[in-house]
Design a protein around this motif. Structure first.
Motif, PDB file in Angstrom:
ATOM      1  N   GLU A 136       0.816  -1.216   0.000  1.00 30.08           N
ATOM      2  CA  GLU A 136       0.000   0.000   0.000  1.00 30.08           C
ATOM      3  C   GLU A 136       0.848   1.264   0.000  1.00 30.08           C
ATOM      4  O   GLU A 136       0.522   2.235  -0.673  1.00 30.08           O
ATOM      5  N   LYS A 139       2.099   1.858  -3.448  1.00 30.93           N
ATOM      6  CA  LYS A 139       0.998   2.345  -4.285  1.00 30.93           C
ATOM      7  C   LYS A 139       0.774   3.847  -4.078  1.00 30.93           C
ATOM      8  O   LYS A 139       0.544   4.594  -5.036  1.00 30.93           O
ATOM      9  N   GLN A 140       0.847   4.290  -2.836  1.00 28.19           N
ATOM     10  CA  GLN A 140       0.624   5.702  -2.562  1.00 28.19           C
ATOM     11  C   GLN A 140       1.759   6.569  -3.103  1.00 28.19           C
ATOM     12  O   GLN A 140       1.532   7.686  -3.579  1.00 28.19           O
ATOM     13  N   THR A 407      -8.925   4.952   1.500  1.00 27.15           N
ATOM     14  CA  THR A 407      -7.826   3.992   1.411  1.00 27.15           C
ATOM     15  C   THR A 407      -6.924   4.146   2.627  1.00 27.15           C
ATOM     16  O   THR A 407      -6.518   5.253   2.969  1.00 27.15           O
ATOM     17  N   THR A 409      -3.580   2.193   5.013  1.00 28.90           N
ATOM     18  CA  THR A 409      -2.570   1.145   5.094  1.00 28.90           C
ATOM     19  C   THR A 409      -3.102   0.044   6.016  1.00 28.90           C
ATOM     20  O   THR A 409      -4.086   0.232   6.736  1.00 28.90           O
ATOM     21  N   ARG A 410      -2.431  -1.099   6.016  1.00 28.51           N
ATOM     22  CA  ARG A 410      -2.888  -2.212   6.840  1.00 28.51           C
ATOM     23  C   ARG A 410      -2.878  -1.860   8.321  1.00 28.51           C
ATOM     24  O   ARG A 410      -3.800  -2.197   9.058  1.00 28.51           O
ATOM     25  N   ALA A 555      -1.410  -3.979   0.486  1.00 28.85           N
ATOM     26  CA  ALA A 555      -2.532  -3.168   0.039  1.00 28.85           C
ATOM     27  C   ALA A 555      -3.748  -3.414   0.921  1.00 28.85           C
ATOM     28  O   ALA A 555      -4.125  -4.538   1.178  1.00 28.85           O
TER      29      ALA A 555
END
Length: 564
Positions: A136, A139-140, A407, A409-410, A555
């Motif tokens: 994640e 991705k960001q 969205t 993060t985990r 993600a």
């Protein structure tokens, strides 16, 4: 160009190119800012909470945080939450807000580079990273590159669209009026207030200056107006919000307005300074003028935070509640502006759950004495207290629902689920007091039972220990203190021993020759059971906070999407 040539100006192409480029620019800036807030918001929030010991450190911290997360409004909202929580004074907050103005100039510095050739490669790289990455955070960072690419692409489109205006005498004439500082400030103010983005105004000014469409002194006047125009958004956003938010917004307005008024006579001197710094680069001159304006303002006005604080407190005093509305519960920290920054929004939930927990604690403190020996009015008063808990609980859950559509993060998603468990647990404790404990007290009155003093002491000892557990739970919820949560979980043997002692005493009373002994035993055991259940909910909340699932940064799609 003659009049017929002016009539041939491609107006439609200019307008659509300018608006399309502006849309791409703003979209890229929002994408960039949102991604940075997701990956860096947590650490920046911690920095802001800890490094504000005085106004100078606060100004530096405000500049740093805003430069990283690219949002002075989020910085201001965080500051409001810290004021409300007593973490920060208004004087310290004013220093942070001043610093945020410096941090916001990084946007202008960024777009002034005008690396238009890199626009499409950045878009390509950003999209590829976001599409292919499973982590994640990665991705960001892809979204950061994508947003940056759109910023430069939008700048290129606006530049191409406005190029023909150099041949328009009417446009050149109109721009010449902006050299009168008051008109330039007014145009910058109005345009920024309408589009609600000073970055958009600065982007257009930088583009026009690069094309030679606007002289430097006129561009500086417009950017001064943009600094006032950006306050309009803040003032509109604080309507109906707590007094702390209004004061923070007013501090922002006063700082910018005073700064602009003070600088108006010195635009020629500012122009000379920035021309000397970067001669021949109109874009950099505009960006540097914007930065220099804010840096000098902070350097001068930070010495006057005391008088400014007193002025703001005088202009926005505390407001007495309306008659009959004194205890009307209302969320204090659940600000919609924080939703785009999940770490900050989750912290707002922590603070609001502190409000919920304080009400639940008052219910538990009053609930047992009312159940053991209280009158019917006392029991009714305890029952009414749950209404405030329910109102705040619903607000928290709705806010959590809105966070869940973002969205995260985990690790943020893990915190989100733990806070949802905390909200449910606190609401359940309130219900146990309001429904079960009050009902036990009412049955005691109906059956005309008198709880013995010795039995009351046994139950009260258990009640006090459960109250300690609730205090530890609230500390863990509000501050994220894992050690406090683990201490609550470790209280299980103590609670069990007190439950067993009270149960044995009740059994001994059952065989005693006393009136209504069966009914009295039943009510005592019911109270013990409710207290045991309250500790169970505290333990359950603390386990979720202290022992979450192993956090990775894979993600984590929005929880709303995952539920579909």
């Amino acid at each position: 160009m003659d009049a017929s040539g002016a009539a041939d100006l491609p107006v439609f192409a200019i307008v659509t190119g300018l608006l399309g480029g502006l849309a791409l620019f703003l979209f890229g800036l929002e994408t960039l800012s949102r991604a940075l807030r997701t990956v860096a918001g947590d650490s920046m929030r911690k920095v802001l909470a800890t490094l504000t010991t005085n106004r100078f450190v606060g100004a530096f911290t405000g500049a740093l945080v805003t430069a990283v997360i690219q949002s002075s409004s989020v910085t201001t909202v965080l500051v409001v939450g810290f004021i409300s929580a007593g973490i920060m004074t208004l004087g310290q907050a004013i220093g942070v807000i001043m610093g945020a103005n410096i941090g916001s100039t990084m946007t202008a510095q960024l777009v002034a580079f005008k690396i238009t050739e890199a626009a499409l490669p950045l878009v390509t790289a950003g999209f590829a990273i976001g599409f292919l990455a499973r982590n994640e955070v990665v991705k960001q960072w892809g979204a950061v590159l994508l947003g940056l690419g759109f910023v430069f692409l939008g700048m290129a489109m606006m530049s191409d669209a406005m190029a023909p205006l150099r041949q328009s005498p009417e446009f050149v004439e109109a721009v010449a009026t902006l050299r009168e500082p008051v008109w330039g400030v007014l145009v910058g103010f109005v345009f920024t207030a309408v589009v609600q983005s000073s970055a958009a105004t600065l982007g257009i000014v930088i583009t026009m200056a690069s094309q030679g469409l606007i002289p430097l002194d006129a561009g500086i006047a417009v950017l001064l107006g943009a600094n006032i125009g950006t306050c309009a958004t803040a003032m509109l956003a604080c309507i109906g919000r707590p007094r702390e938010a209004v004061r923070a917004a007013l501090a922002h307005v006063l700082f910018n307005v005073i700064g602009v008024v003070a600088w108006l006579p010195f635009i020629p001197q500012l122009e000379a300074v920035v021309t000397g710094l970067t001669p021949g680069s109109a874009a950099r001159e505009i960006a540097n003028a914007h930065t220099l304006f804010n840096v000098v303002n902070v350097a001068v006005m930070i010495w006057f935070t005391g008088p400014l604080t007193r002025l703001i407190l005088w202009l926005v005093p505390e407001r007495a509640p309306l008659p009959g509305m004194e205890d009307l519960p209302r969320p204090r920290y659940l600000d919609s502006a924080l939703l785009e920054t999940p770490p900050a929004a989750l912290d707002a939930v922590r603070l609001e759950l502190g409000n919920v927990g304080a009400r639940v604690r008052r219910m538990l403190v009053a609930g047992l004495p009312a159940a053991i020996q209280g009158s019917r009015p006392a029991l009714d008063a305890v029952a009414r207290m749950d209404a405030g808990v329910d109102v705040l609980y619903e607000s928290v859950m709705d806010y959590l629902r809105r966070i869940g559509s973002r969205t995260m993060t985990r690790s943020q998603a893990t915190t989100y689920l733990a806070l949802m468990e905390a909200a449910r647990g606190l609401e359940s404790i309130g219900d146990l007091v309001e429904t079960d404990m009050v009902t036990i007290g009412r049955r005691r009155l109906e059956e005309k039972i008198a709880i013995s003093e010795h039995s009351a002491r046994r139950v009260t000892a258990l009640h006090d220990r459960v109250l300690d557990a609730l205090d530890g739970t609230l500390e863990a919820v509000r501050s994220g203190d894992v050690d406090a949560a683990r201490r609550v979980v470790a209280m299980k043997p103590d609670i069990h021993a007190l439950v067993q002692a009270a149960t044995r005493h009740g059994a001994a009373r059952l065989v005693a020759n006393e009136p209504n002994r069966v009914a009295a035993y039943t009510r005592e055991m019911e109270l013990i059971e409710q207290l045991r259940r309250i500790y169970y909910f505290c333990k359950r909340i603390c386990r979720a906070l202290a022992d979450p699932e192993p956090a990775t940064e894979e993600a984590a799609p929005s929880l709303g999407a995952a539920a579909e």
